[in-house]
Design an enzyme around this catalytic site. Sequence first.
Site, PDB file in Angstrom:
ATOM      1  N   LYS A 173       2.691  -3.550   6.457  1.00  0.00           N
ATOM      2  CA  LYS A 173       2.917  -3.770   5.023  1.00  0.00           C
ATOM      3  C   LYS A 173       4.392  -3.571   4.675  1.00  0.00           C
ATOM      4  CE  LYS A 173      -1.156  -4.881   3.419  1.00  0.00           C
ATOM      5  NZ  LYS A 173      -1.377  -6.228   2.848  1.00  0.00           N
TER       6      LYS A 173
ATOM      7  N   SER B 189       0.834  -1.208   0.000  1.00  0.00           N
ATOM      8  CA  SER B 189       0.000   0.000   0.000  1.00  0.00           C
ATOM      9  C   SER B 189       0.867   1.255   0.000  1.00  0.00           C
ATOM     10  CB  SER B 189      -0.858  -0.018   1.264  1.00  0.00           C
ATOM     11  OG  SER B 189      -1.335   1.257   1.594  1.00  0.00           O
TER      12      SER B 189
ATOM     13  N   TYR C  47      -0.851  -0.165  10.040  1.00  0.00           N
ATOM     14  CA  TYR C  47      -1.047  -0.860   8.764  1.00  0.00           C
ATOM     15  C   TYR C  47       0.168  -0.646   7.858  1.00  0.00           C
ATOM     16  CZ  TYR C  47      -3.327  -1.847   4.241  1.00  0.00           C
ATOM     17  OH  TYR C  47      -3.659  -2.336   3.000  1.00  0.00           O
TER      18      TYR C  47
END
Lengths: 323, 323
Positions: free
Chosen positions: B150, B122, B146
Amino acid sequence: MDILITGAAGMVGRKLTDRLCRTGTIGGKTISSMTLFDVVEPAAVSAPWPVEARAGDLCDPAEIDRMVAAKPDVIFHLAAIVSGEAELDFDKGYRTNLNATLMMFEAIRAQSYCPRVVFTSSIGVFGAPYPEIISDEFLSAPLSSYGVQKSCGELLLMDYSRKGFFDGISIRLPTVMIRPGKPNKASTSFFSNILREPLVGKEAVLPVPRDLRHWYSSPRATAGFLTHAAEVDLDAVGPRRALTMPGITATVAELIEALGRVAGQDRVALIREEPDAFITRLVSSFPTRFDPARAIELGFVADQSIDEIIRIHIEDELGGQLG
Amino acid sequence: MDILITGAAGMVGRKLTDRLCRTGTIGGKTISSMTLFDVVEPAAVSAPWPVEARAGDLCDPAEIDRMVAAKPDVIFHLAAIVSGEAELDFDKGYRTNLNATLMMFEAIRAQSYCPRVVFTSSIGVFGAPYPEIISDEFLSAPLSSYGVQKSCGELLLMDYSRKGFFDGISIRLPTVMIRPGKPNKASTSFFSNILREPLVGKEAVLPVPRDLRHWYSSPRATAGFLTHAAEVDLDAVGPRRALTMPGITATVAELIEALGRVAGQDRVALIREEPDAFITRLVSSFPTRFDPARAIELGFVADQSIDEIIRIHIEDELGGQLG
């Protein structure tokens, strides 16, 4: 202040411990106790406060919980499998350098307090190809498992700090040179060997070409990075908690020239070339020139020259005399 | 070719599955079986090969071992806790986005074969402050859990690929817009809502200022990134296996203008402003402009415009008709 040092039996750990025992304070606050942890029992130190030296397995959650349950105010997390060994033993490297670091961070979070955590990272978080000079905004794309493990540790430390679970800082150490004592399994061990051994009249093996460039700091400057990292105001650092430390860039040829200047050409003659493709390949993948602007702005101070690094070794390890 | 898709019940997983069922091949090789895995059972698909749709817990090592034991030739690892939820539930985010990803990589390594692994990352791996345009060499310093999860996944994939345990590629997806169906817990869900809902005559809530800029790609282009990632020659990619995908940059105001152009001003009137500080803060931390040179060079193709993205939604989800 209660202090915890993991990897305390290692060279950097010992230098840090000695420095703290000399100064007696961190950020103006008096040290009141110290726990030294490593896979082998750290050597006894003389300090005016209680010192617990303890051998154990960092990958054992009970060991980590026990250390953190005492709620040390400053945690120096130095324990790691070195680069060469982490490359050869994939599982061991991940277990110690990533899993145990994450367990340590989780144990701190579980205690619901907010210590300063100083995590030693490495310039091995970078991978070729590089720009001519690596800025503080250059990506981390390591070409070694060790570099990946350290880079993940930096990211986790950043997140745990942002969340307020602790107040962390990762410092990317240059290759520490001159390491006292015996060679270890780090692929960069030879940089120290080719200076340290001739200084006491012994032969040393050079496994890489002389034009190979690298990035160095003395044990004394390195211990200074660690104590400064424990003291510096991290509000000024902001959310990016991984800082490349300042160092000195030099080729192997320049190291050898400095050795000649400081200790005489007869010492230089003790260096024997014995090319090693594995070491050359791994060390060549390390970056060599940095602009560590953020660290310098925050007051981290490097050595002045390779000559000074050699003189520091003679002062601190050889009692001021060539062997 | 045997294909495994984790997170197959999610929107991107469904778009990918549909695309593979239409084309029937990856890199010129015919698909022979497909396993679709998610926390809820993926919807049935009509395909000329056996399809196993399976619900399970990605954090269960036995589930992962079972999927990987079949030695799928291509593994699309899409399963993840989305950004907003990972920020609110720290443990759940790490368990799924980091631990389960690492378990998946270890399971592949244990099988001693070398599949293509496509990992969806992402633009959340980046954190402010940014340069005006983010190059492929800009550091990953995420401001969300997050993003950290990632980013660690990307680093691990890079190392496992370098070691030859699999042949992996991480693709950093722009925010996928227009998402069909209902809003999910992603903090970026509103970008789709403010276009999708008015297109069928429903009201939508805008929780951020209109000058907020973001980086988008359509579900169709996103599925194209995934299949291209499964096909592209990774020798040309080299050791840096994380690629920022091309997308379109636009402000919320520009999205709304495009909606007016494609669907009429009466649709625009259905957007109601209702500021949300949490969402605004989180989404503002995402980067907005990129120069994804490596991905473009490797043949990854973005949408042409926001207008096209809206038209793709009308074609693919609304049968070509405004609701």
